[in-house]
Design a protein around this motif. Structure first.
Motif, PDB file in Angstrom:
ATOM      1  N   THR A 152       0.928  -1.142   0.231  1.00  0.00           N
ATOM      2  CA  THR A 152      -0.119   0.311   0.139  1.00  0.00           C
ATOM      3  C   THR A 152       0.800   0.925  -0.331  1.00  0.00           C
ATOM      4  O   THR A 152       1.650   0.621   0.087  1.00  0.00           O
ATOM      5  N   LEU A 153       0.334   1.754  -0.447  1.00  0.00           N
ATOM      6  CA  LEU A 153       1.168   3.935  -0.718  1.00  0.00           C
ATOM      7  C   LEU A 153       0.860   3.869   0.603  1.00  0.00           C
ATOM      8  O   LEU A 153      -0.271   4.710   1.271  1.00  0.00           O
ATOM      9  N   SER A 154       1.794   5.043   0.894  1.00  0.00           N
ATOM     10  CA  SER A 154       1.946   5.601   2.557  1.00  0.00           C
ATOM     11  C   SER A 154       0.915   7.432   2.118  1.00  0.00           C
ATOM     12  O   SER A 154       1.147   7.649   0.260  1.00  0.00           O
ATOM     13  N   ASN A 155       1.108   8.007   2.867  1.00  0.00           N
ATOM     14  CA  ASN A 155      -0.463   9.195   2.331  1.00  0.00           C
ATOM     15  C   ASN A 155       0.818  10.317   2.947  1.00  0.00           C
ATOM     16  O   ASN A 155       0.936  11.600   2.682  1.00  0.00           O
ATOM     17  N   SER A 156       2.230   9.911   2.922  1.00  0.00           N
ATOM     18  CA  SER A 156       3.163  11.150   2.592  1.00  0.00           C
ATOM     19  C   SER A 156       3.214  11.536   1.627  1.00  0.00           C
ATOM     20  O   SER A 156       3.283  11.781   0.470  1.00  0.00           O
ATOM     21  N   LYS A 157       4.026  12.667   1.577  1.00  0.00           N
ATOM     22  CA  LYS A 157       3.645  13.687   0.589  1.00  0.00           C
ATOM     23  C   LYS A 157       5.209  13.507  -0.903  1.00  0.00           C
ATOM     24  O   LYS A 157       4.690  13.282  -1.839  1.00  0.00           O
ATOM     25  N   GLN A 158       6.259  12.487   0.241  1.00  0.00           N
ATOM     26  CA  GLN A 158       7.191  11.869  -0.627  1.00  0.00           C
ATOM     27  C   GLN A 158       6.887  10.845  -1.536  1.00  0.00           C
ATOM     28  O   GLN A 158       7.011  10.463  -3.207  1.00  0.00           O
ATOM     29  N   ASP A 159       5.442  10.085  -1.087  1.00  0.00           N
ATOM     30  CA  ASP A 159       4.940   8.945  -1.722  1.00  0.00           C
ATOM     31  C   ASP A 159       4.309   9.515  -2.552  1.00  0.00           C
ATOM     32  O   ASP A 159       3.814   8.939  -4.009  1.00  0.00           O
ATOM     33  N   LEU A 160       2.746  10.189  -2.712  1.00  0.00           N
ATOM     34  CA  LEU A 160       2.643  10.690  -3.179  1.00  0.00           C
ATOM     35  C   LEU A 160       3.230  11.441  -4.235  1.00  0.00           C
ATOM     36  O   LEU A 160       2.333  11.354  -5.487  1.00  0.00           O
ATOM     37  N   ALA A 161       4.283  12.311  -4.141  1.00  0.00           N
ATOM     38  CA  ALA A 161       4.746  13.065  -5.301  1.00  0.00           C
ATOM     39  C   ALA A 161       5.290  11.709  -6.402  1.00  0.00           C
ATOM     40  O   ALA A 161       5.410  11.874  -7.381  1.00  0.00           O
ATOM     41  N   ASN A 162       5.961  10.681  -6.000  1.00  0.00           N
ATOM     42  CA  ASN A 162       6.795   9.507  -6.783  1.00  0.00           C
ATOM     43  C   ASN A 162       5.801   8.353  -6.648  1.00  0.00           C
ATOM     44  O   ASN A 162       5.293   7.095  -7.930  1.00  0.00           O
ATOM     45  N   VAL A 163       3.847   8.127  -6.184  1.00  0.00           N
ATOM     46  CA  VAL A 163       2.716   7.818  -7.452  1.00  0.00           C
ATOM     47  C   VAL A 163       2.587   7.265  -8.619  1.00  0.00           C
ATOM     48  O   VAL A 163       2.660   8.292  -9.866  1.00  0.00           O
ATOM     49  N   THR A 164       2.144   6.098  -9.360  1.00  0.00           N
ATOM     50  CA  THR A 164       2.755   5.595 -10.773  1.00  0.00           C
ATOM     51  C   THR A 164       1.576   5.580 -10.889  1.00  0.00           C
ATOM     52  O   THR A 164       0.356   5.540  -9.670  1.00  0.00           O
ATOM     53  N   ALA A 165       0.703   5.595 -12.191  1.00  0.00           N
ATOM     54  CA  ALA A 165       0.085   5.109 -12.972  1.00  0.00           C
ATOM     55  C   ALA A 165      -1.113   3.838 -12.434  1.00  0.00           C
ATOM     56  O   ALA A 165      -2.240   4.085 -12.027  1.00  0.00           O
ATOM     57  N   GLU A 166      -0.005   3.110 -12.634  1.00  0.00           N
ATOM     58  CA  GLU A 166      -0.438   1.823 -12.321  1.00  0.00           C
ATOM     59  C   GLU A 166      -0.700   1.299 -10.359  1.00  0.00           C
ATOM     60  O   GLU A 166      -1.941   0.915 -10.791  1.00  0.00           O
ATOM     61  N   GLU A 167      -0.308   2.270 -10.137  1.00  0.00           N
ATOM     62  CA  GLU A 167      -0.780   2.358  -8.358  1.00  0.00           C
ATOM     63  C   GLU A 167      -1.729   3.344  -8.075  1.00  0.00           C
ATOM     64  O   GLU A 167      -2.769   2.273  -7.283  1.00  0.00           O
ATOM     65  N   VAL A 168      -2.482   4.235  -8.607  1.00  0.00           N
ATOM     66  CA  VAL A 168      -3.698   4.652  -8.804  1.00  0.00           C
ATOM     67  C   VAL A 168      -4.716   3.601  -9.501  1.00  0.00           C
ATOM     68  O   VAL A 168      -5.611   3.928  -8.410  1.00  0.00           O
ATOM     69  N   ALA A 169      -4.397   2.815 -10.225  1.00  0.00           N
ATOM     70  CA  ALA A 169      -4.863   2.127 -11.220  1.00  0.00           C
ATOM     71  C   ALA A 169      -5.518   1.070 -10.116  1.00  0.00           C
ATOM     72  O   ALA A 169      -7.056   0.090 -10.078  1.00  0.00           O
ATOM     73  N   ARG A 170      -4.854   0.238  -9.611  1.00  0.00           N
ATOM     74  CA  ARG A 170      -4.782  -0.575  -8.681  1.00  0.00           C
ATOM     75  C   ARG A 170      -5.781   0.000  -6.868  1.00  0.00           C
ATOM     76  O   ARG A 170      -6.234  -0.443  -6.477  1.00  0.00           O
TER      77      ARG A 170
END
Length: 71
Positions: free
Chosen positions: A4-22
């Motif tokens: 899972t992704l965390s809600n940190s600004k660093q993680d949100l800045a690096n999120v990929t389209a595939e992660e958003v799709a999941r």
């Protein structure tokens, strides 16, 4: 267990389209152990939308955000 992704600004800045799709797929399937997991994913998708709206654009219907006229 899925990653899972965390809600940190660093993680949100690096999120990929595939992660958003999941993330969106989990929300669409709505197969959570408890309502707090679903709420967590919803808040995460919303946070991503504020950081990188282009990635979330195909899934805005999951956020059910309405424009308000404050005039």
């Amino acid at each position: 267990m899925t990653q899972t992704l965390s809600n940190s600004k660093q993680d949100l800045a690096n999120v990929t389209a595939e992660e958003v799709a999941r993330l969106a797929l989990r929300l669409e399937q709505d197969d959570y152990e408890n309502p707090f997991e679903a709420l967590g994913d919803w808040h995460l998708l919303r946070a991503i939308a504020f950081q990188n709206s282009e990635l979330v654009e195909p899934y805005l219907y999951l956020l059910d955000i309405e424009a308000y006229d404050e005039a």
